[in-house]
Scaffold this active site. Structure first.
Site, PDB file in Angstrom:
ATOM      1  CG  ASP A 119      13.183  73.124  51.847  1.00 13.51           C
ATOM      2  OD1 ASP A 119      13.674  73.958  51.067  1.00 13.51           O
ATOM      3  OD2 ASP A 119      13.741  72.737  52.884  1.00 13.51           O
ATOM      4  CD  GLU A 134      21.724  79.117  51.229  1.00 10.34           C
ATOM      5  OE1 GLU A 134      21.812  80.349  51.263  1.00 10.34           O
ATOM      6  OE2 GLU A 134      20.675  78.527  50.933  1.00 10.34           O
ATOM      7  CE1 TYR A 162      17.095  83.333  51.380  1.00 14.98           C
ATOM      8  CE2 TYR A 162      19.013  81.921  51.657  1.00 14.98           C
ATOM      9  CZ  TYR A 162      17.813  82.211  51.025  1.00 14.98           C
ATOM     10  OH  TYR A 162      17.355  81.372  50.042  1.00 14.98           O
TER      11      TYR A 162
END
Lengths: 417, 273
Positions: free
Chosen positions: B61, B50, B175
């Site tokens: 993040d 990824e 995911y």
């Protein structure tokens, strides 16, 4: 003044998915999608709930001090030798800015949703103070994210927030201003989404925020419209407001959108000048993109990286603009322009001298544009400027820039010292 | 091509093995190093890479990946550079590569051009973090037309009524974000993972990868017990940061990644026993 409106926007926007034309929407990571839906559901319910509306009205009146005055700025008007200038005195709201209109609404919503904790971001500190105030009022815990550069520029507001029982968390990433504070608040919200409400400060972010915040700020224009009709028996010719994210401006403009004769101008931060690249004028050099969950005009480079911005006013120092402004810009219903830091500082001083009103540096941008345009207008014309906040928070920063007793024009000549 | 991802998961299944997906930020500490890392990852048994596209405002993040993006941006690494990196890797390796990106660089590049160029370069798909199915109809069509996988996120907060829509949107793999919050190194694995993965698997035959916060071999093993693949990002990125520009960086990071891979590969599918 000729009205250049091409289309009158109706009350249809945003659509169900949160789009204002092509703008707006919900561009967020999956973890936040459910929370946005929850917020939207709670808001739509509260909007129709007479008990909620009654409570909101009560606190806006008894606690925030609404309605705010629509003040005829006589000496300022005389000095400009043009249209009559009225000031919508949001600076007289409790905490010193229009931000409280929104935070009381959002914190009441948070309470309805059973959230014990609220978080907020702040640039100038006004929204942070307003969020901390509403949280104190309703007994919720509050954490405010603030860029370290803004904490320096607005030290007094940091102390105020702490005094109000809020935790102020410094954000030392990126440009260390409002944009980075929002990044950090969104990260906190993503993590604590089940227990925490994110009280966003402007008509930014993913749907439903731009709609909710606009609706909570509409009271500015609703009052102003009623007040001007009472005082002048007619509608104004021009509305002026500064535009950071764009909440005070949309708040003033919204109720007048269908009034075809009313022209509106939003004033962005021109910083050191558009040509220097050091500014926050999204409509001047921005392009379409996504920042903080919404599709709108963004200051970015050719690779889609967000650019640093500059403004003397922390509250306007932000690289994107509320999506509804992009929509109104596209329709041509509202015009957007910018003034520089030094023009804003000059207006800051002029209004203080002539009216005994120290405007926030943000609001001073609208005043500065008025100083350019009002002299060209007819004496019978009427202008309303949104005095979005008071400038007490800015006096320290301004004293450094203006140089104490030196005039702005004099600019501190060393040779004579 | 998403076929390559499908083949990879099919191979894993028939071998009775779980997949390992490694995340790194392209251009951290340099594009050349990223290329070396990808090639080494293949040798230590990583199944899918990824590849993070650096972005100035990465709201999903944590600090480790933010700093990696900042390092890459100091090198002026753009989406175009990341796509040419894939093209370069393809001269030596066919390891499946999916981009992990925020939507803004993609919009600036142009959605049409992005899909075309990613496919031409030999990329296999993308996970566009802040581009939910509600907003990305056109993108989905174009990605499909180019045979690129659109990896979608499912979060612990995803309600049932949204889940099916996301699963429809997903191709390549699903995911599952193992916790609320941002990417980062965490001490434990969230209790709810097993239940949510089972729920997803009851609704789709697509492989399910689990990530966000998995940082050591024990956690990787735990997650591999329920998921088809484990994603590790921040822990590897942290290792890159610690090794810095040292010549041993690639060796150290590959060795560390190899240990995580080994932990996942020790978990066997019941049918494989």
């Amino acid at each position: 003044m000729k009205n250049s409106c091409r289309t009158t926007p109706t009350r249809r926007v945003p659509d169900k998915a949160g789009h204002f034309g092509i703008y707006g929407g919900k561009y967020v990571p999956e973890v936040l999608m459910a929370a946005l839906a929850e917020l939207e559901g709670a808001y739509l319910k509260a909007k129709k709930d007479p008990a909620f509306q009654k409570e909101l009205k009560y606190y806006l009146k008894e606690y925030a001090g609404r309605p705010t005055a629509l003040y005829f700025a006589e000496r300022f008007t005389e000095s400009l030798k043009g249209a009559k200038v009225y000031l919508k005195r949001e600076d007289l709201c409790h905490t010193g800015a229009h931000k409280i209109n929104n935070t009381i609404g959002q914190v009441l919503l948070a309470r309805k949703m059973g959230k014990q904790r609220v978080i907020a971001e702040t640039g100038a500190g006004q929204h942070g103070v307003a969020a901390a105030t509403a949280a104190a009022l309703f007994g919720l815990s509050c954490e405010v994210y603030m860029g370290t550069e803004d904490m320096e520029r607005q030290a007094l507001n940091v102390f105020r927030m702490r005094l109000l029982g809020a935790k102020v968390t410094p954000v030392d990433a990126g440009s260390r201003t409002l944009k980075d504070a929002i990044n950090e608040a969104m990260r906190d919200w993503s993590t604590n989404v089940r227990t925490t409400a994110y009280v966003l400060g402007s008509v930014l972010g993913p749907h439903p925020y731009p709609m909710i915040i606009r609706d909570f700020q509409r009271i500015i224009g609703r009052e102003a419209r009623r007040q001007i009709l009472a005082k002048e028996k007619r509608l104004p010719d021009l509305l002026l407001a500064c535009v950071g994210g764009g909440s005070n401006s949309i708040g003033l403009f919204y109720e007048f959108l269908s009034d075809k004769g009313v022209r509106m101008v939003g004033v962005e931060a021109g910083g050191l000048g558009i040509e220097t690249g050091k500014h926050a004028a999204r409509f001047a050099t921005g392009s379409l993109g996504v920042l903080h969950g919404t599709y709108t005009h963004v200051l970015q480079d050719s690779h889609g990286q967000i650019l640093p911005t500059h403004s003397v006013s922390a509250g306007l120092d932000y690289p994107s603009i509320g999506p509804e402004h992009s929509y109104l810009h596209e329709l041509g219903r509202v015009q957007y322009t910018s003034v520089t830091d030094s023009e804003a500082l000059e207006a800051f001083r002029r209004l203080a001298e002539l009216e005994g009103i120290i405007p926030a540096l943000e609001s001073a941008h609208a005043v500065a544009y008025a100083m350019k345009v009002v002299p060209k207008m007819n004496k019978k014309d009427i202008v309303i400027i949104c005095m979005s906040g008071r400038g007490d928070k800015d006096v320290q920063e301004a004293s450094k820039l203006i140089g104490g007793e030196q005039s702005v024009a004099g600019g501190g000549s060393e040779s004579e010292g | 091509m998403k076929d390559k991802i499908a083949r990879k998961f099919a191979d894993l299944k028939s071998a009775g093995r779980k997949g390992f997906i490694a995340y790194i930020c392209a251009g951290d500490p340099s594009v050349a190093r990223t290329k070396q890392l990808i090639l080494e990852f293949e040798k230590v048994g990583v199944d899918v890479v990824e590849l993070g596209v650096p972005f100035s405002d990465p709201i999903a993040d944590g600090v480790v990946n933010q700093r990696a993006a900042e390092r890459a941006l100091r090198n002026h690494v753009s989406l175009a550079d990341v796509i040419s990196l894939i093209q370069d890797v393809r001269k030596k390796s066919e390891i499946p590569i999916v981009l992990f990106t925020y939507v803004n660089p993609v919009l600036k590049y142009g959605v049409k051009a992005f899909c075309r160029d990613l496919a031409t370069a030999g990329g296999d798909g993308a996970l566009t973090l802040d581009y939910p199915p509600e907003e990305s109809g056109e993108y989905k069509k174009l990605m499909d037309a180019h045979g690129l996988a659109t990896i979608g996120l499912v979060a612990p907060t995803t309600p049932d009524e949204r889940l099916e829509r996301i699963l429809d949107f997903c191709s390549g793999f699903v995911y599952y974000v193992s916790r609320t919050g941002v990417t980062g190194v965490r001490k434990d694995v969230d209790q709810s993972v097993s239940g949510m993965v089972k729920k997803i698997k009851s609704l789709t035959k697509k492989p399910v990868a689990v990530g966000f916060g998995i940082s050591n071999p024990q956690q990787a093993r735990t997650v591999a017990g329920v998921a088809d693949a484990v994603v590790v990002g921040s822990a590897i990125v942290q290792k890159i940061e610690q090794s810095g520009s040292s010549n041993k960086m690639v060796d150290e990071v590959s060795r560390f990644t190899g240990e995580l891979v080994a932990a996942v590969k020790r978990v066997r599918l019941r049918s494989g026993r």
